[in-house]
Design an enzyme around this catalytic site. Structure first.
Site, PDB file in Angstrom:
ATOM      1  N   GLU A  60      12.455 -12.870  -4.330  1.00  0.00           N
ATOM      2  CA  GLU A  60      13.648 -12.025  -4.395  1.00  0.00           C
ATOM      3  C   GLU A  60      14.878 -12.730  -3.822  1.00  0.00           C
ATOM      4  OE1 GLU A  60      15.253  -7.780  -2.460  1.00  0.00           O
ATOM      5  OE2 GLU A  60      13.410  -8.726  -1.723  1.00  0.00           O
ATOM      6  N   CYS A  91      11.067  -5.851  -4.200  1.00  0.00           N
ATOM      7  CA  CYS A  91      10.866  -5.435  -2.814  1.00  0.00           C
ATOM      8  C   CYS A  91      10.110  -4.114  -2.756  1.00  0.00           C
ATOM      9  CB  CYS A  91      12.211  -5.374  -2.090  1.00  0.00           C
ATOM     10  SG  CYS A  91      12.077  -5.102  -0.308  1.00  0.00           S
ATOM     11  N   LYS A  94      17.585  -4.130  -9.999  1.00  0.00           N
ATOM     12  CA  LYS A  94      16.806  -3.239  -9.147  1.00  0.00           C
ATOM     13  C   LYS A  94      17.373  -1.823  -9.196  1.00  0.00           C
ATOM     14  CE  LYS A  94      15.135  -2.821  -4.361  1.00  0.00           C
ATOM     15  NZ  LYS A  94      15.181  -3.427  -3.009  1.00  0.00           N
TER      16      LYS A  94
END
Length: 555
Positions: free
Chosen positions: A291, A409, A356
């Site tokens: 990430e 995440c 995201k």
């Protein structure tokens, strides 16, 4: 001291001693979590919770307030022991955020404990005598934990059902009923020894509830063992993964001045030999970086894309996390950004992008962003205005492999939402969810071939946090019957098959590369097909059973 005498002592305890007992019981329950995984500990601590609710009967409002108080102290102990590692993130930039560390370490567990307090208050409202009160506790705590996983963007971290995950043969139950079903089962089973201390007038056969609990655990274990034995790991032909784990410290990872040093490290590590027969990145069809891999906007640094193209041989693609700027005018400054995943071809061209969707509160954005920024506060990533959320969760196409679902995440910690089922939020969201902060995540409805979790747990140092995060990611693989590929900056990077078996992994706080084939997905599990509906029905039936028993005992 006999069990009956211990139970009576706890039931009759009041004041600060009662709070201390609840706190220590909650903190001890955290021993069932990674990395210790002492999963039988709740057999000792959940009976204490039952006796604390028993003892609340003498309090005001029928004991509801006393039960809520005991629940808060139990939850505070549990979450303080299980979430202490959040404080590491405030030490990354200690000059800016260090003063907030004690508030964060205390405030988050204190807030999460409100849900446990609510659970015990609800349990006290429907409390009965005898073994039926175990169902009352299971119904109430499952509902409270479900709320914790959905309200105000949700935070279902260390849900009680995870105590039934560390033995892999027990974890297979997630394929049937998911995390919330395991939570209901865990609370009822772990609390069952409490009835062994009951008076015979309240429970005629006190051994029955623990015996049923043991049978449930045995049945779950047998099912899991048979499932593991009957489903060997198979692999997708022609796919060779290489995961790069750089173990970069946060002050390097987000420092633009370290731009070339970061790129040089990534390139050299990605092409490192992993064994006598290895030829570096030329062995891989898919190279994966973690990430937010770069301290710059990748698409605005032509030299970085050129270096990536020089690294990748023909037929190899790179999947990497990166911060993506929104479309702006040529001279307009970029103040906000997306946390994204790029698929990059061997010639440096970008094939697809995912943004995201489920952002981290206080990490990537602030609730009431404008108000808190005016007060001088900022989120840990220091992006003024906060990150921009993506519009929908979607599968990503990648050459040479099945489509994958990117989960950045902590997007992977949400059971049922990690793999979206459809494009419409439905009646419950329209009439309730949108008003209480329950996030709806739209998706394509198409089943991916694998889950890809890119993360940066470097925020939390060498602590229990990354181990807990990895465990929760594995459970999503089991629930959905999909393999999991995980690339983490500081670890734990791993390849996991659809039954949760770790094929290969890199330990926490190490630099390295991991070469692995891609496990094949299996047919959709029962949970993947039905979602949380059966668990909701089970909890509802248990609730009405408790009400019936309560009415019968009062008549």
């Amino acid at each position: 001291m006999t069990l009956t005498r211990l139970a009576h002592t706890i039931v009759l305890t009041w004041g600060w001693r009662r709070a201390l007992i609840a706190f220590l019981a909650g903190a001890s329950t955290a021993l069932a979590l990674p990395p210790l995984n002492i999963w039988p500990v709740p057999f000792l601590t959940f009976p204490i919770l039952v006796w604390l609710v028993d003892g609340a009967a003498a309090g005001r409002l029928g004991g509801v307030l006393a039960a809520a108080g005991a629940g808060w102290w139990f939850g505070f102990g549990y979450f303080l022991a299980g979430l202490y590692w959040v404080g590491h993130a405030f030490l990354v930039d200690a000059k800016t955020f260090g003063w907030l560390l004690p508030f964060a370490v205390i405030a988050l567990p204190a807030g999460m404990a409100v849900y446990t307090a609510l659970g015990l208050a609800l349990a006290r409202l429907i409390w009965t005598r005898g073994a039926t009160r175990l169902l009352a506790l299971a119904v109430a705590l499952t509902f409270a934990e479900w709320l914790r996983g959905h309200l105000f963007s949700g935070f279902p971290w260390n849900v009680y059902g995870y105590a039934l995950i560390s033995p892999l043969w027990l974890a297979q139950g997630a394929a049937l009923v998911g995390l919330w079903g395991l939570t209901f089962l865990a609370v009822a089973v772990f609390a069952s020894p409490a009835v062994l201390a009951d008076d015979r007038a309240d429970t005629r056969r006190p051994w029955l509830a623990p015996a049923l609990g043991a049978i449930a655990i045995a049945a779950l274990a047998i099912y899991g063992a048979l499932r593991l034995a009957a489903t060997p790991t198979s692999f997708v032909e022609g796919v060779r993964l290489r995961i790069m784990q750089p173990n970069l410290q946060q002050d390097e990872k987000f420092n633009y001045a370290q731009k070339q040093q970061v790129m040089t490290r990534y390139l050299a590590l990605s092409d490192r030999s992993s064994g006598p027969q290895s030829t570096g990145v030329r062995d891989a069809t898919h190279l994966i970086w973690p990430e937010s891999a770069f301290p710059f906007f990748l698409t605005r640094e032509a030299d970085a894309l050129t270096q990536i193209a020089a690294l990748l041989p023909p037929g190899t693609v790179l999947i990497t996390g990166a911060v993506r700027p929104p479309a702006t005018a040529p001279n307009e400054a970029v103040t906000r950004a997306y946390n994204s995943v790029y698929v990059i071809d061997h010639d440096g061209s970008i094939l697809s992008v995912y943004d995201k969707v489920h952002l981290v509160p206080f990490g990537e954005y602030l609730p009431l962003q404008g108000v808190l920024e005016q007060l001088g506060l900022m989120q840990l990533t220091k992006v003024r205005g906060g990150f921009i959320a993506g519009d929908r969760r979607r599968n990503q196409r990648v050459p040479g492999a099945p489509d994958f679902l990117p989960l950045v995440c902590y997007e992977i910690i949400f059971p049922g939402d990690a793999v979206p089922r459809n494009d419409r939020p439905g009646w419950l969201y329209d009439h309730l969810g949108r008003y209480i902060g329950w996030p709806f995540v739209a998706g394509s409805g198409e089943r991916p071939g694998w889950l890809l979790n890119l993360t940066n747990d470097g925020w939390f140092g060498v602590s229990t946090g990354p181990y807990q995060h990895f465990q929760q990611a594995r459970v999503r693989a089991i629930e959905e019957g999909l393999p999991l590929v995980r690339a983490a900056n500081t670890g734990i990077s791993a390849v996991v098959d659809p039954l949760g078996r770790v094929i290969k992994s890199l330990p926490l706080a190490t630099e390295g590369v991991l070469d692995s084939p891609l496990p094949q997905a299996i047919t959709p599990t029962l949970y993947a097909r039905t979602g949380d509906g059966p668990t909701g029905l089970l909890v509802a039936l248990a609730f009405f059973w408790v009400l019936r028993a309560r009415r019968a005992s009062s008549s």
